[in-house]
Design a protein around this motif. Sequence first.
Motif, PDB file in Angstrom:
ATOM      1  N   ILE A 101       5.846  12.025  -4.364  1.00 62.07           N
ATOM      2  CA  ILE A 101       6.277  11.232  -3.250  1.00 62.07           C
ATOM      3  C   ILE A 101       5.597  11.660  -2.089  1.00 62.07           C
ATOM      4  CG2 ILE A 101       8.214  10.475  -4.185  1.00 62.07           C
ATOM      5  CD1 ILE A 101       9.767  12.355  -2.119  1.00 62.07           C
ATOM      6  N   GLY A 102       4.579  12.840  -2.337  1.00 61.93           N
ATOM      7  CA  GLY A 102       3.345  13.293  -1.153  1.00 61.93           C
ATOM      8  C   GLY A 102       3.723  14.592  -0.804  1.00 61.93           C
ATOM      9  N   TYR A 129       0.831  -1.081   0.070  1.00 59.90           N
ATOM     10  CA  TYR A 129       0.046  -0.048  -0.010  1.00 59.90           C
ATOM     11  C   TYR A 129       0.945   1.181   0.069  1.00 59.90           C
ATOM     12  CZ  TYR A 129      -3.477   3.499   1.287  1.00 59.90           C
ATOM     13  OH  TYR A 129      -4.231   4.371   1.437  1.00 59.90           O
ATOM     14  N   ILE A 130       1.905   1.415   0.816  1.00 61.55           N
ATOM     15  CA  ILE A 130       2.786   2.239   0.960  1.00 61.55           C
ATOM     16  C   ILE A 130       3.577   2.436  -0.405  1.00 61.55           C
ATOM     17  CG2 ILE A 130       5.153   3.244   1.827  1.00 61.55           C
ATOM     18  CD1 ILE A 130       3.882   1.712   4.486  1.00 61.55           C
ATOM     19  N   GLU A 131       3.862   1.730  -0.943  1.00 65.17           N
ATOM     20  CA  GLU A 131       4.656   1.720  -2.576  1.00 65.17           C
ATOM     21  C   GLU A 131       3.373   2.401  -3.466  1.00 65.17           C
ATOM     22  OE1 GLU A 131       7.707   1.253  -3.572  1.00 65.17           O
ATOM     23  OE2 GLU A 131       8.549   0.531  -1.883  1.00 65.17           O
ATOM     24  N   ARG A 132       2.415   2.203  -3.422  1.00 64.58           N
ATOM     25  CA  ARG A 132       1.253   2.575  -4.416  1.00 64.58           C
ATOM     26  C   ARG A 132       0.932   3.969  -3.934  1.00 64.58           C
ATOM     27  NH1 ARG A 132      -0.194  -2.597  -3.323  1.00 64.58           N
ATOM     28  NH2 ARG A 132      -2.181  -2.137  -2.345  1.00 64.58           N
ATOM     29  N   HIS A 133       1.142   4.278  -2.610  1.00 66.16           N
ATOM     30  CA  HIS A 133       0.366   5.548  -2.301  1.00 66.16           C
ATOM     31  C   HIS A 133       1.385   6.612  -1.532  1.00 66.16           C
ATOM     32  CE1 HIS A 133      -3.066   2.762  -2.710  1.00 66.16           C
ATOM     33  NE2 HIS A 133      -3.752   3.726  -2.825  1.00 66.16           N
ATOM     34  N   LEU A 134       2.575   6.534  -2.415  1.00 69.20           N
ATOM     35  CA  LEU A 134       3.696   7.361  -1.736  1.00 69.20           C
ATOM     36  C   LEU A 134       3.207   8.784  -1.931  1.00 69.20           C
ATOM     37  CD1 LEU A 134       6.981   5.972  -2.768  1.00 69.20           C
ATOM     38  CD2 LEU A 134       6.036   6.210  -0.395  1.00 69.20           C
ATOM     39  N   ARG A 172      12.305   6.695  -3.808  1.00 68.64           N
ATOM     40  CA  ARG A 172      11.558   6.942  -5.092  1.00 68.64           C
ATOM     41  C   ARG A 172      11.920   8.197  -5.465  1.00 68.64           C
ATOM     42  NH1 ARG A 172       6.327   5.555  -6.580  1.00 68.64           N
ATOM     43  NH2 ARG A 172       7.114   3.618  -5.708  1.00 68.64           N
ATOM     44  N   ALA A 173      12.365   9.210  -4.631  1.00 69.62           N
ATOM     45  CA  ALA A 173      12.586  10.517  -5.215  1.00 69.62           C
ATOM     46  C   ALA A 173      13.977  10.558  -5.708  1.00 69.62           C
ATOM     47  CB  ALA A 173      12.996  11.281  -3.833  1.00 69.62           C
ATOM     48  N   LYS A 174      14.940   9.734  -5.383  1.00 69.18           N
ATOM     49  CA  LYS A 174      16.336   9.474  -5.893  1.00 69.18           C
ATOM     50  C   LYS A 174      15.974   8.966  -7.659  1.00 69.18           C
ATOM     51  CE  LYS A 174      19.166   8.846  -1.952  1.00 69.18           C
ATOM     52  NZ  LYS A 174      20.205   8.072  -1.033  1.00 69.18           N
TER      53      LYS A 174
END
Length: 547
Positions: free
Chosen positions: A519-520, A452-457, A500-502
Amino acid sequence: MKRLLIVDDEPIIVDGLCELFAQRLNGEWEIHSAYDGFEALDCMKELFMDIVLADIEMPGMNGLALQAQAQARWPLCRFVFLTGYSDFDYVKTSIRQGAIDYVLKTEGDEAIVQAVDRAIREVDARFSREQLVAGAERKLAEALPLLRKECLLEALQGDASGEPRRGSRFRALKVKLEPEAPVHLALARVDDWRDDARSDTDRALYLYALQNIVEEIVGSRFNLEAVPYAKDRCAWLLQPIQGTVPPTSREEQGIALQNLFEAAQNSARQYMRLPCSFVVGTAARSWRELPDVFDRFKAMMMRGLGSGPEMLLTDRRAGETARPSPDGRAALKRLSLLEPYLESGDAVRFFALFDEIAAWHDAPQEGIEATAGALEIYYSLAAVFFSYLNKSGRFAGFAEHYGVGRMFSIQQHPSWADAMAYFREAAGYLFRHPSASEEASVDEVVLTLHGYIERHLHGDLSLHRLAEQVYLTPFYLSRLYKQKTGRSLSEHITDCRLGRAKELLVGSPLKIHEVGERIGFESASYFTRFFRKLTGLSPQQFRDLAQ
């Protein structure tokens, strides 16, 4: 875990403050957000918020209306308001309603942080150690009679796990008995209730009055504690008061105790019209002997002598002054406590009680031709294990890895000691190897969260929202995740966002603020602050170095 709710009709302000406090509070508080008063109120219908940081002037439902409705539901909720220069009439009203601070929007982040810090200190003061201890002491004083009863009833019923801490428990509960000195036991039964004792409340009152009579008469020579154990029955544990009378022999003490209870019996009849029967232990016993003596006295009460009321029996009549030979009955009574200890994973209490039960038998030292009492203990132990294995769904796994064949028959063991060692080893295996289904369930929770975290960053990753995905409470989820992974959820989310940012900075043409949004981070400045804090570089510097 305590919670902070940030409410404003300007999303950029809400998102920026959420990020600011998420970093500042470092996972110690849950941070929630709402973009108008109605959304905030919906959130507060489900969760208690310790602090609400809200804009005082919002369309639809302003901060004052939100404060009034929120505090009607959660009176302890604290409000800090963000306000403009023209809102001072509102500010006066908010303070009258219990707001603890307000901040001008033009004062900037530092003033907001200071106001929330003051609110946090007020919340923490509500739960200061001194206040909690004082409150606990008051509650403990109210609960002492019940806690004393439970503690002494454990001693009568033979929970051996309480023995190592009996002294400290007696001191804490102000028990008027010495934990190492021998103790007399006496039982009473109300033979016939008065006509006006129709309800359970009336009868409890008369039983309490009987305790007062015994306290008044017997307490002149003995320290005593009453332990009601049925609606019409009470036990007393007694020790002679030292120094009140010249030293007497044990036999003289027993005779004095018998006479004192006879006087109590007469007083109950004369002043309360309450016929009672007593069994009085004239011989002092060790605490370890008490459970067996308790069982024997209850049996004496049932058998009695003749059919009339107002018996007064003593252990001297049946030659009870010698230590009774155990037949396993008291051990069987305590044996039922083992399964709850297995279920709760309480290995210390399980083995303390098991070792006493295993030693309390009348089987021969060699061979397995045990008596009926020992056989009953063995098969009752087997029933405890089978019941636990079936209820926990662990039977198949236990049978595969450890085996159950030797549990079916006592004849599978060459001796009683071997049989008890088998059960002890089986319990050790169960405590060392948690249920596979429990482990699988925790693993599934962790995998679900990570996915869930990976899909909703880019979205809401608050602890409350994550808990909803796995149907757990936020606090329990936070603790469970850390136990399983060794790190907090916020640490995992931070790592995922940074990773993900990198990736996006190096492998995509997205602008810096677009990477932050993915990434939110709604604000480019907060994304830059986040990235620099973790890497020592700004996002642009990282991108330039990677190319």
